[in-house]
Design a protein around this motif. Structure first.
Motif: not given
Length: 507
Positions: A449, A477, A480, A483, A488
């Motif tokens: 991320k 994405w 996902p 997470e 993810k």
């Protein structure tokens, strides 16, 4: 060869089939519908187990409005899933296969005392039903088809004027008609044509059978759940045609046999149709019906495959293949069932392991790689691959979770399955973009991320004798599968037929 020796060989063939079916049925894990039918559908969403015959009828009344109209078949499914258990089912399923083969042989004009005819019918039967070996699929198809074939035999053989017997035929016909639309739709179409063309010749018993069967089939079609599911299904014609091409087996044998006989001038097509019009009309009706609703899996084609078996036996001299064809078909069947056993045994060990990990987990979260044997492809919307057993992840999770909660009474745990590589990711620190291979063509992709990257799957079109680069697949994405605070993650499987996942590059 003496008559006694032939009978012994015929019995031996049937015994081998029964043993194989028993082993597969006793080993194949109960997942999805086989677990769902353990519970009373009238009590949903609560997990109230079936523990009496009255529970089954209450459950199926609700099921008729919630899921589909196959009342008769699913009464038996719930009897075994909820009360009798897997061993009783495995024994019963083995016996049903014997009855099915003998019926197919009878309708195909074969002699059960001739081992080659029994072997031919057995091999065709075994390669027809490429599906789960649990109650939902086996009873939903093999058992119901056995009932329908019994009904066909009675329709053309029994002639009675007894009011009581006519009433029994009427009831049996309702049951047979309500069994499985994958075959009863075709039989209904053939029955209407037969009745119109033989209106003045029909006996009282045939009229009773006609109306009873029609009512039974109609009860499936007018089920609110059936109507709802039909409205939701939208499969492109190109996909349906591809699935037809992909899933037929016995039907192809029938077509090839017809072509050979026509080329050899050993078959008059008009005479063949005249003698077998009922079954041929049933196949034509089923082809039209399946293309109309859309073909999404091999099971909906089982009716065509099963009827094709009977026609093949009628085409063959003495209802059996020649030596070369028998050897080829036997090898194909052995290879197929070896692959099936590998998949089923792997699925059994996988499900047992997941149940064990769930039992030891504190909150239901476990780390386990569901490998190629046990998945439903993420590309299912494009095409369904040929597989013997697969698990849609949510079905697998829901089934084992429900089974665990009903057996232990512990409803505090909720099963969540994460790829093993995620166990090593510490969410309190920075996570790097990474790809982890855990099976042939199967990868876990983890996106940071903090520094998100794109992931591209490099693929190859593999037709065995011809290979070329296939279009790349780029991960989305937006939703996902997994997470965490800093990552993810998604899983990709070897999912598309004839397309291999070679590698994944990070951009």
């Amino acid at each position: 060869m003496s008559s006694k020796a032939k009978i012994i060989l015929s019995i031996s063939v049937l015994a081998i089939v029964a043993i194989v079916i028993y082993i597969f049925s006793a080993t194949c894990p109960w997942i999805g519908d086989d677990i769902n039918y353990r519970f009373n559908w009238a009590a949903k969403p609560n997990l109230e187990e079936i523990d009496s015959i009255s529970d089954i009828f209450v459950s199926q009344w609700a099921h008729y409005f919630m899921t589909n109209g196959r009342f008769i078949a699913h009464c038996f499914v719930q009897l075994f899933c909820g009360i009798l258990g897997q061993q009783a089912f495995a024994i019963s399923n083995a016996l049903i296969y014997i009855a099915y083969i003998l019926l197919v042989l009878k309708l195909g004009g074969g002699d059960k005392k001739k081992p080659l005819a029994v072997l031919s019918a057995s091999l065709l039967t075994l390669i027809t039903y490429d599906t789960f070996y649990g109650p939902a699929c086996q009873m939903g198809f093999v058992w119901t088809f056995t009932l329908v074939f019994c009904w066909i035999y009675l329709f053309f053989k029994i002639n009675t004027k007894s009011t009581f017997n006519l009433f029994l035929i009427f009831l049996l016909s309702i049951i047979a008609g309500n069994s499985q639309e994958a075959i009863t739709i075709g039989i209904s179409g053939a029955l209407i044509i037969y009745t119109i063309t033989n209106f003045r010749k029909l006996t009282p018993a045939q009229w009773a059978a006609f109306f009873g069967f029609g009512i039974g089939a109609l009860l499936i079609c007018i089920s609110p759940a059936t109507i709802s599911r039909a409205d939701e299904q939208d499969i492109p014609l190109a996909t349906s045609l591809f699935n037809l091409f992909l899933h037929f087996r016995v039907f192809y044998i029938l077509i090839v046999l017809l072509i050979i006989k026509l080329v050899n001038h050993s078959l008059n097509l008009k005479v063949f149709y005249s003698k077998n019009s009922f079954l041929i009309n049933a196949i034509i009706t089923l082809l039209i019906f399946n293309l109309a609703i859309g073909v999404f899996c091999n099971r909906q084609l089982f009716g065509i495959e099963a009827i094709s078996t009977i026609l093949i036996l009628r085409l063959l001299r003495n209802a059996h293949f020649n030596r070369i064809a028998l050897i080829s078909l036997t090898i194909f069947t052995l290879v197929t069932f070896y692959i099936k056993w590998d998949i089923i045994s792997h699925a059994k060990s996988t499900d047992d392991k997941i149940y064990e990990l769930l039992s030891k987990s504190q909150d239901g979260s476990i780390y386990y790689n569901i490998t190629n044997h046990n998945y439903m492809p993420e590309h299912l919307h494009f095409v369904q691959p040929v597989t013997t057993i697969y698990h849609l992840p949510q079905y697998l999770i829901e089934s084992i979770n429900n089974l665990y909660q009903s057996e232990t009474g512990d409803t505090t745990k909720v099963l969540k399955i994460y790829p093993e590589c995620l166990q090593n990711i510490n969410d309190s620190t920075s996570v790097e973009n990474q790809v982890v291979k855990f099976d042939e063509g199967c990868f876990v992709v983890v996106q940071s991320k903090e520094n998100p990257a794109d992931f591209i799957v490099k693929r190859t079109l593999d037709l065995f004798f011809y290979k070329r680069p296939h279009s790349d697949y780029k991960f989305s994405w937006d939703n996902p599968q997994f997470e965490g605070p800093n990552y993810k993650a998604n899983i990709i499987y070897q999912a598309v037929p004839f397309v291999t996942n070679d590698s994944i590059i990070i951009e």
